[in-house]
Design a protein around this motif. Structure first.
Motif, PDB file in Angstrom:
ATOM      1  N   ARG A 128       0.805  -1.236   0.000  1.00 60.35           N
ATOM      2  CA  ARG A 128       0.000   0.000   0.000  1.00 60.35           C
ATOM      3  C   ARG A 128       0.832   1.278   0.000  1.00 60.35           C
ATOM      4  N   GLN A 129       1.975   1.270   0.648  1.00 63.08           N
ATOM      5  CA  GLN A 129       2.804   2.476   0.734  1.00 63.08           C
ATOM      6  C   GLN A 129       3.894   2.529  -0.334  1.00 63.08           C
ATOM      7  N   VAL A 130       3.902   1.535  -1.204  1.00 68.91           N
ATOM      8  CA  VAL A 130       4.910   1.486  -2.271  1.00 68.91           C
ATOM      9  C   VAL A 130       4.573   2.545  -3.317  1.00 68.91           C
ATOM     10  N   PRO A 131       5.546   3.346  -3.724  1.00 65.88           N
ATOM     11  CA  PRO A 131       5.292   4.359  -4.764  1.00 65.88           C
ATOM     12  C   PRO A 131       4.781   3.701  -6.050  1.00 65.88           C
ATOM     13  N   LEU A 132       3.918   4.420  -6.741  1.00 67.74           N
ATOM     14  CA  LEU A 132       3.270   3.897  -7.946  1.00 67.74           C
ATOM     15  C   LEU A 132       4.276   3.372  -8.975  1.00 67.74           C
ATOM     16  N   TYR A 147       6.753   1.655  -8.597  1.00 68.36           N
ATOM     17  CA  TYR A 147       7.230   0.318  -8.246  1.00 68.36           C
ATOM     18  C   TYR A 147       6.106  -0.662  -7.926  1.00 68.36           C
ATOM     19  N   ILE A 148       4.858  -0.235  -7.993  1.00 65.53           N
ATOM     20  CA  ILE A 148       3.743  -1.062  -7.521  1.00 65.53           C
ATOM     21  C   ILE A 148       3.642  -2.396  -8.267  1.00 65.53           C
ATOM     22  N   HIS A 149       3.984  -2.421  -9.538  1.00 65.79           N
ATOM     23  CA  HIS A 149       3.920  -3.670 -10.304  1.00 65.79           C
ATOM     24  C   HIS A 149       5.278  -4.363 -10.399  1.00 65.79           C
ATOM     25  N   LYS A 150       6.319  -3.703  -9.900  1.00 63.90           N
ATOM     26  CA  LYS A 150       7.674  -4.278  -9.894  1.00 63.90           C
ATOM     27  C   LYS A 150       8.373  -3.905  -8.589  1.00 63.90           C
ATOM     28  N   PRO A 151       7.843  -4.359  -7.462  1.00 67.01           N
ATOM     29  CA  PRO A 151       8.438  -3.949  -6.191  1.00 67.01           C
ATOM     30  C   PRO A 151       9.896  -4.375  -6.028  1.00 67.01           C
ATOM     31  N   TRP A 152      10.318  -5.394  -6.750  1.00 64.15           N
ATOM     32  CA  TRP A 152      11.704  -5.865  -6.662  1.00 64.15           C
ATOM     33  C   TRP A 152      12.695  -4.855  -7.236  1.00 64.15           C
ATOM     34  N   GLU A 153      12.198  -3.838  -7.927  1.00 61.61           N
ATOM     35  CA  GLU A 153      13.078  -2.809  -8.468  1.00 61.61           C
ATOM     36  C   GLU A 153      13.289  -1.641  -7.497  1.00 61.61           C
ATOM     37  N   MET A 154      12.605  -1.667  -6.361  1.00 57.51           N
ATOM     38  CA  MET A 154      12.742  -0.579  -5.384  1.00 57.51           C
ATOM     39  C   MET A 154      14.130  -0.565  -4.764  1.00 57.51           C
ATOM     40  N   GLU A 156      16.760   0.137  -1.733  1.00 55.16           N
ATOM     41  CA  GLU A 156      16.588  -0.165  -0.312  1.00 55.16           C
ATOM     42  C   GLU A 156      15.966   0.984   0.472  1.00 55.16           C
ATOM     43  N   HIS A 157      16.384   2.227   0.199  1.00 53.95           N
ATOM     44  CA  HIS A 157      15.821   3.353   0.959  1.00 53.95           C
ATOM     45  C   HIS A 157      14.324   3.519   0.696  1.00 53.95           C
ATOM     46  N   VAL A 158      13.863   3.177  -0.497  1.00 50.83           N
ATOM     47  CA  VAL A 158      12.432   3.248  -0.818  1.00 50.83           C
ATOM     48  C   VAL A 158      11.703   2.107  -0.114  1.00 50.83           C
ATOM     49  N   GLN A 159      12.320   0.940  -0.077  1.00 52.12           N
ATOM     50  CA  GLN A 159      11.733  -0.200   0.637  1.00 52.12           C
ATOM     51  C   GLN A 159      11.521   0.153   2.116  1.00 52.12           C
ATOM     52  N   GLU A 160      12.533   0.734   2.717  1.00 48.82           N
ATOM     53  CA  GLU A 160      12.448   1.112   4.137  1.00 48.82           C
ATOM     54  C   GLU A 160      11.310   2.108   4.365  1.00 48.82           C
ATOM     55  N   GLY A 183       7.981   0.509   4.053  1.00 46.52           N
ATOM     56  CA  GLY A 183       7.722  -0.587   4.987  1.00 46.52           C
ATOM     57  C   GLY A 183       7.534  -1.911   4.268  1.00 46.52           C
ATOM     58  N   CYS A 184       8.249  -2.059   3.181  1.00 51.26           N
ATOM     59  CA  CYS A 184       8.120  -3.256   2.345  1.00 51.26           C
ATOM     60  C   CYS A 184       9.513  -3.695   1.911  1.00 51.26           C
ATOM     61  N   ARG A 185      10.181  -4.452   2.781  1.00 49.93           N
ATOM     62  CA  ARG A 185      11.542  -4.899   2.490  1.00 49.93           C
ATOM     63  C   ARG A 185      11.498  -6.237   1.769  1.00 49.93           C
ATOM     64  N   LEU A 186      12.167  -6.280   0.647  1.00 49.98           N
ATOM     65  CA  LEU A 186      12.190  -7.505  -0.152  1.00 49.98           C
ATOM     66  C   LEU A 186      12.880  -8.627   0.607  1.00 49.98           C
ATOM     67  N   GLY A 187      12.272  -9.795   0.544  1.00 48.79           N
ATOM     68  CA  GLY A 187      12.814 -10.947   1.244  1.00 48.79           C
ATOM     69  C   GLY A 187      12.396 -11.014   2.697  1.00 48.79           C
TER      70      GLY A 187
END
Length: 113
Positions: free
Chosen positions: A54-58, A60-67, A69-73, A76-80
Motif C-alpha cells: 500500500r505504501q509502495v510508490p506507484l 514500483y507497484i507492479h515491480k516492487p523488486w526494483e525498489m 533499499e531506501h524506498v523499501q524502508e 515498509g516493504c523490504r524484499l525478502g
C-alpha cells in the motif's frame, strides 16, 4: 447447472487466469507485470489484495523488486522480509518458452512432410 455450462465456466476462468491453453499463436506469452500496468495502472487492485504494498510508490507497484533499499524502508516493504523476492526472471523464462514452442512447432512441421 448442466455439464456444458460447467465446462464453459471452467474454460473461461482458466483463460482469464492464464492457466489454461491459450487459443493465440505460440508466441503469446502472458506477462503479469504488463497486465498489471495495463489493467491496474493506479495499483488499486494490488494495494487492496497485497496490503504490504500500500505504501509502495506507484512507479514500483507492479515491480516492487526494483525498489532501492531506501524506498523499501520508507514504504515498509523490504524484499525478502515483508515481500518475497521474485522466484522467476520473466524475461529469461519467456525466451526459454519461445524456444521450446518453436522447437515443438518445427518438430510438428517435420512430421507433416
Amino acid at each position: 447447472m448442466d455439464a456444458q455450462s460447467v465446462a464453459d465456466d471452467c474454460g473461461v476462468w482458466q483463460w482469464s487466469a492464464s492457466t489454461g491453453t491459450d487459443p493465440q499463436p505460440y508466441f503469446r506469452i502472458f506477462n503479469p507485470v504488463s497486465q498489471g500496468e495495463k489493467f491496474d495502472p493506479d495499483g488499486t487492485f494490488v494495494k487492496k489484495y497485497l496490503p504490504v504494498l500500500r505504501q509502495v510508490p506507484l512507479q514500483y507497484i507492479h515491480k516492487p523488486w526494483e525498489m532501492p533499499e531506501h524506498v523499501q524502508e520508507k514504504a515498509g516493504c523490504r524484499l525478502g522480509i515483508d515481500y518475497p523476492v521474485p522466484r522467476v526472471d520473466h524475461a529469461s523464462r519467456r525466451k526459454l518458452a519461445m524456444s521450446l514452442f518453436q522447437e515443438a512447432k518445427d518438430r510438428y512441421a517435420m512430421t507433416r512432410k
